[in-house]
Write an enzyme that holds these catalytic residues in place. Structure first.
Site, PDB file in Angstrom:
ATOM      1  N   ASP A  82       1.048  -1.198   0.013  1.00  0.00           N
ATOM      2  CA  ASP A  82       0.004  -0.011  -0.123  1.00  0.00           C
ATOM      3  C   ASP A  82       0.915   1.282   0.062  1.00  0.00           C
ATOM      4  O   ASP A  82       1.601   1.623   0.954  1.00  0.00           O
ATOM      5  CB  ASP A  82      -0.938   0.217   1.256  1.00  0.00           C
ATOM      6  CG  ASP A  82      -1.705   1.210   1.174  1.00  0.00           C
ATOM      7  OD1 ASP A  82      -3.010   0.937   0.910  1.00  0.00           O
ATOM      8  OD2 ASP A  82      -1.350   2.352   1.854  1.00  0.00           O
ATOM      9  N   TYR A  87       3.392   9.911  -0.734  1.00  0.00           N
ATOM     10  CA  TYR A  87       4.598   9.122   0.146  1.00  0.00           C
ATOM     11  C   TYR A  87       5.844   9.324  -0.503  1.00  0.00           C
ATOM     12  O   TYR A  87       6.963   9.242   0.123  1.00  0.00           O
ATOM     13  CB  TYR A  87       4.223   7.710   0.224  1.00  0.00           C
ATOM     14  CG  TYR A  87       2.910   7.339   0.977  1.00  0.00           C
ATOM     15  CD1 TYR A  87       2.145   8.426   1.610  1.00  0.00           C
ATOM     16  CD2 TYR A  87       2.616   6.036   1.016  1.00  0.00           C
ATOM     17  CE1 TYR A  87       1.042   7.953   2.230  1.00  0.00           C
ATOM     18  CE2 TYR A  87       1.297   5.636   1.554  1.00  0.00           C
ATOM     19  CZ  TYR A  87       0.583   6.739   2.364  1.00  0.00           C
ATOM     20  OH  TYR A  87      -0.519   6.315   2.737  1.00  0.00           O
ATOM     21  N   LYS A 112      -2.569   5.770  -4.390  1.00  0.00           N
ATOM     22  CA  LYS A 112      -3.565   6.795  -4.313  1.00  0.00           C
ATOM     23  C   LYS A 112      -3.387   8.167  -4.822  1.00  0.00           C
ATOM     24  O   LYS A 112      -2.358   8.496  -5.094  1.00  0.00           O
ATOM     25  CB  LYS A 112      -3.747   7.143  -2.564  1.00  0.00           C
ATOM     26  CG  LYS A 112      -3.901   5.746  -2.032  1.00  0.00           C
ATOM     27  CD  LYS A 112      -3.717   6.047  -0.444  1.00  0.00           C
ATOM     28  CE  LYS A 112      -3.675   4.767   0.321  1.00  0.00           C
ATOM     29  NZ  LYS A 112      -2.067   4.665   0.895  1.00  0.00           N
ATOM     30  N   HIS A 145      -7.431   9.758  -2.233  1.00  0.00           N
ATOM     31  CA  HIS A 145      -6.704   9.482  -0.803  1.00  0.00           C
ATOM     32  C   HIS A 145      -7.573  10.331   0.446  1.00  0.00           C
ATOM     33  O   HIS A 145      -7.653   9.836   1.313  1.00  0.00           O
ATOM     34  CB  HIS A 145      -5.483  10.494  -0.978  1.00  0.00           C
ATOM     35  CG  HIS A 145      -4.401   9.683  -0.029  1.00  0.00           C
ATOM     36  ND1 HIS A 145      -2.867   9.767  -0.469  1.00  0.00           N
ATOM     37  CD2 HIS A 145      -4.651   9.481   1.251  1.00  0.00           C
ATOM     38  CE1 HIS A 145      -2.506   9.452   0.620  1.00  0.00           C
ATOM     39  NE2 HIS A 145      -3.269   8.976   1.819  1.00  0.00           N
TER      40      HIS A 145
END
Ligand code: NAD
Length: 313
Positions: A82, A87, A112, A145
């Site tokens: 994930d 990120y 996401k 998200h």
């Protein structure tokens, strides 16, 4: 529905009694014993695709370290990863996947769409950029998200996500941090019930209402921050300590097991290979109804992250 994924093995116990009691929490999950080892249960999503119920999350994993850490996770046995565009570590995730040699169809990869990419054209561009960074032709699950209701773009974004699914760029589509009104707007304005809603969820913030609504809709719940992100002392809770002692496991393993037995999809994060292995080794014991109830009783509506209604990032 029963399904098996022969490559997803853990080093749990080999009790046949346990195997019988394991299959079918709420009729939605299945796991199988193969050669004396337990496979990670597969959950069937509302679009017919399956997701491994236990995965590995990479929030706050340093992009420079991501390839090594995800390589460790794949070697430990995780097949569900994930990540998210925000990120900043999709390249590292993709490099680890490529280097692993694990066949693509044995992996389940989620990424996401970030808030600033919401909207019709920008969502499409964001998907293409994530695929490029991951070095993949498709992801298994693409999520919005955060709803960011103040932007009022999530329905348009969702309609684009439906097209991306139809084009094969993602096998499933879902949302994250969506509350009931956000879900209702999508349901009223589109043809697709999200496959999942990925929400903050841990024993002190058990999200009973959203879980019940998900069950009503046929939408699975994924937990983020399943260990409370280390932001409160979950592992000192008496209910976890007592169960951990009774089963000879750690409080973290008990917490993960509580999610699994509730039918929730979960992907704890750790940079440490030892903890990755610990978090994956959760199929050799089963919490009793009494132990589950005492962990349920920890719930005190204690959010550790941002309330999606108030998010401005
Ligand atoms: P988490 O609850 O998984 O906690 C991670 C923390 O727990 C780390 O500090 C780690 O060192 C510690 N830990 C892990 N295993 C342990 C063990 N066995 N014993 C003791 N400590 C242990 O928090 P998370 O990483 O935020 O959540 C999991 C995943 O959920 C993320 O990596 C990410 O993929 C996803 N996520 C999504 C959102 C979202 O908005 N959709 C937000 C946050 C996280």
């Amino acid at each position: 529905m029963r399904s098996s994924v022969h490559s997803l093995r853990t080093q749990g116990s080999t009790s046949a009694t346990f195997a019988r009691s394991f299959t079918g929490w709420g009729g939605i999950v299945s796991g199988e014993w193969q050669d004396g080892q337990m496979t990670v249960p597969q959950i069937e999503l509302n679009d017919g695709n399956s997701i491994p119920q236990l995965g590995f999350g990479v929030f706050k994993v340093d992009p420079e370290e991501t390839e090594r850490i995800v390589t460790d996770a794949l070697e430990v046995g995780y097949r569900h990863l994930d990540t998210a565009m925000i990120y900043g570590n999709e390249v590292g995730v993709g490099n680890a996947i490529k280097a692993s040699g694990v066949p693509r169809n044995e992996l389940f990869i989620t990424t996401k769409l970030w808030n600033s990419d919401q909207g019709t054209g920008s969502a499409r561009d964001a998907m293409d950029l994530s695929l490029e960074k991951l070095g993949l032709d498709y992801v298994d699950l693409y999520l919005i998200h955060w709803p960011r209701p103040d932007l009022d773009l999530y329905l348009d974004t969702w309609l684009t996500m439906e097209q991306l699914k139809a084009e094969g760029k993602t096998r499933s589509i879902g949302v994250s941090n969506f509350h009931r009104p956000h879900l209702d707007k999508i349901l009223a304005g589109s043809e697709t019930v999200p496959a999942v809603d990925q929400i903050e969820l841990h024993p002190a913030f058990a999200q009973r209402d959203l879980r019940a609504y998900g069950a009503e809709l046929g939408m699975h719940i994924e937990a983020w921050g399943p260990l409370g992100q280390g932001k409160y002392d979950l592992f000192s809770e008496a209910a976890l300590q007592t169960a951990a002692e009774a089963h000879g496991v750690s409080p973290a393993q008990v917490a993960i097991r509580w999610h699994l037995q509730n039918g929730i999809i979960v992907f704890p994060k750790s940079n440490s290979r030892q903890r990755m292995a610990e978090n994956f080794d959760v199929f050799g014991f089963e919490l009793s109804a009494g132990e589950m109830a005492s962990i349920d009783a920890i719930d005190r509506d204690q959010r550790v992250g941002t309330n999606p209604e108030e998010a401005t990032f």
